[in-house]
Enzyme design. Structure first.
Site, mmCIF file in Angstrom:
data_model
loop_
_atom_site.group_PDB
_atom_site.id
_atom_site.type_symbol
_atom_site.label_atom_id
_atom_site.label_comp_id
_atom_site.label_asym_id
_atom_site.label_seq_id
_atom_site.Cartn_x
_atom_site.Cartn_y
_atom_site.Cartn_z
ATOM 1 N N ASP A 161 -10.381 -0.345 -1.663
ATOM 2 C CA ASP A 161 -9.128 0.400 -1.766
ATOM 3 C C ASP A 161 -8.224 -0.767 -1.464
ATOM 4 O OD1 ASP A 161 -6.997 2.030 -1.682
ATOM 5 O OD2 ASP A 161 -7.912 3.490 -0.300
ATOM 6 N N HIS A 162 -7.378 -0.982 -2.552
ATOM 7 C CA HIS A 162 -6.304 -2.154 -2.248
ATOM 8 C C HIS A 162 -5.165 -1.823 -1.167
ATOM 9 C CE1 HIS A 162 -4.468 -6.081 -2.915
ATOM 10 N NE2 HIS A 162 -4.942 -6.240 -4.025
ATOM 11 N N ARG A 163 -4.961 -0.539 -1.118
ATOM 12 C CA ARG A 163 -4.184 0.234 0.011
ATOM 13 C C ARG A 163 -4.571 -0.297 1.314
ATOM 14 N NH1 ARG A 163 -4.258 6.321 -1.648
ATOM 15 N NH2 ARG A 163 -6.402 5.870 -1.213
#
Length: 436
Positions: free
Chosen positions: A408-410
């Site tokens: 998850d790039h967040r």
């Protein structure tokens, strides 16, 4: 004093659940904390424990029947209190708890002499099913008034709503619930009105020599579809791939299993290496929330388990502190109970990371979809012989395993994800470090 037992909210956001099995019968004494029913959610069967002690005065829905969260499902009476007295007292409690604005709530029956509550046949049916045949708490769930207005179709409000959504004519359904009542399971596989009445309305796509069969969606299949669609469309996935040499890992596993201290699988060692890498890179042991990135001090890892009709991901708690033999036994127990449909809802919740292994199917490499709110999932391929370039630039044969990290790039930037994957690869290629 009588107590109304209501359908609990087993999982956050769940509006409807079903009683799969009653663990008590009318007349049984119940202790606080005693399991009284197995409640079925979309993915699990959960034992529900009594919050108060008492005597079972009435079971209000049949096994296999669904109802909305908060609806009455049973009545407990005080010791020495008759069933009619308990039901009457519960009715008074329910009346006092109704909204002041007059919004319609459940109806509790008035206490009546036993000979007036049911016919001999109804009493026999109620005894056989373990459900109080004379007690109907939900408006329109099969009471006399509701039956006459619905052409004697006995069905709960939930079943009527599902039938409307699926365009199913309840008049064509034979109920399998108490006294012929239509329950949720009776709707599975029933054709929609449009399918039955207008079979020629939709264009025929398949050729005449390719017959097809529609398999109705199960609750689990719908849950998987909903969650993974949500994940793929709302979570910014990115992927990193590593090719791990696992000859030393397989030799370590052989030695452990030869010691006869319990069988250890390659997947057990992978899960342990994942935990060690999360300890080494604690910034990766986190999830995204609307207000903050939540970082965990414990390493809890979900392990994907294939079950009939779908996939479950039970969570192993404290993997970083768990001996390998205990981890192996825990994973095996969770997998066995998941396949048997006996997993608990709380065992499917939590964790920051998942492991999905398709190596046993001969799959070399694949990418997995994140299981929200977790921020990482490692897809593990088969350990297989491949040609590799040795230290002296010669070609040699080694056992290699390809893993793919979905992140998850967040929560995980590319550099952080790469740091974690490098830590995992070091552990898996130097497996003694997994045990330290």
């Amino acid at each position: 004093m009588a107590t109304i037992i209501r359908m609990p909210e087993i999982a956050a956001g769940t509006g409807v659940a079903a009683v799969q099995t009653w663990l008590v019968a009318v007349g049984d004494e119940v202790a606080k904390g005693q399991p009284i029913a197995e409640i079925e959610t979309e993915k699990a069967v959960v034992e529900y424990e009594a919050e108060e002690a008492g005597v079972v005065a009435a079971l209000l829905i049949a096994e296999g029947e669904s109802t909305s969260v908060g609806s009455s499902i049973a009545v407990l009476g005080a010791p020495g209190e008759s069933a009619d007295e308990a039901i009457a007292a519960a009715g008074a409690l329910n009346a006092r708890s109704r909204p002041v604005d007059g919004a319609q709530d459940e109806k509790m029956p008035e206490a009546t002499p036993p000979q007036q509550t049911r016919s001999a046949d109804a009493a026999q049916a109620g005894t056989q099913t373990g459900v109080a045949a004379s007690v109907d708490l939900e408006p329109g769930d099969g009471s006399a008034g509701a039956r006459s207005s619905q052409a004697r179709i006995f069905a709960t409000p939930l079943v009527r709503r599902l039938a409307r959504e699926r365009e199913i004519d309840l008049a064509t359904i034979e109920g399998t619930g108490p006294n012929g009542r239509i329950v949720r399971r009776d709707l599975d596989g029933a054709p929609a009105v449009s399918e039955a009445a207008e079979p020629a309305a939709a264009p025929v796509v398949a050729s005449t020599d390719a017959p097809s069969t529609d398999i109705p969606h199960t609750g689990m299949r719908r849950a998987i579809a909903r969650r993974l669609t949500e994940s793929k469309t709302t979570v910014p996935h990115f992927y990193l791939v590593a090719h791990c040499r696992v000859d030393a890992l397989l030799e370590l596993r052989r030695q452990i299993n030869a010691a006869d201290v319990g069988k250890v699988s390659v997947n057990d060692l992978v899960v342990k290496a994942v935990a060690a890498a999360l300890r080494e890179v604690p910034e990766a042991n986190a999830i995204w929330t609307p207000d903050a990135t939540r970082r965990f001090s414990s390493v809890d890892i979900a392990v994907a388990v294939s079950v009939d009709g779908g996939l479950l991901t039970p969570v192993v708690r404290g993997v970083d502190r768990m001996p390998l033999s205990e981890l192996s036994a825990t994973v095996r127990d969770l997998a066995d109970r998941a396949r048997a449909g006996r997993i608990k809802q709380h065992e499917l919740e939590g964790g920051s990371f998942s492991v999905s292994n398709l190596g046993m199917y001969g799959i070399s490499e694949f990418s997995a979809i994140l299981n929200p709110p977790q921020a990482g999932i490692l897809a593990v391929g088969v350990a297989e012989k491949r040609p590799v370039v040795g230290a002296d630039d010669t070609i040699e044969v080694a056992t290699m395993m390809t893993v793919t990290l979905s992140a998850d790039h967040r929560v995980l930037d590319g550099a952080l994800a790469a740091q974690w994957l490098a830590a995992f690869q070091r552990r898996i290629e130097n497996p003694v470090s997994i045990l330290i």
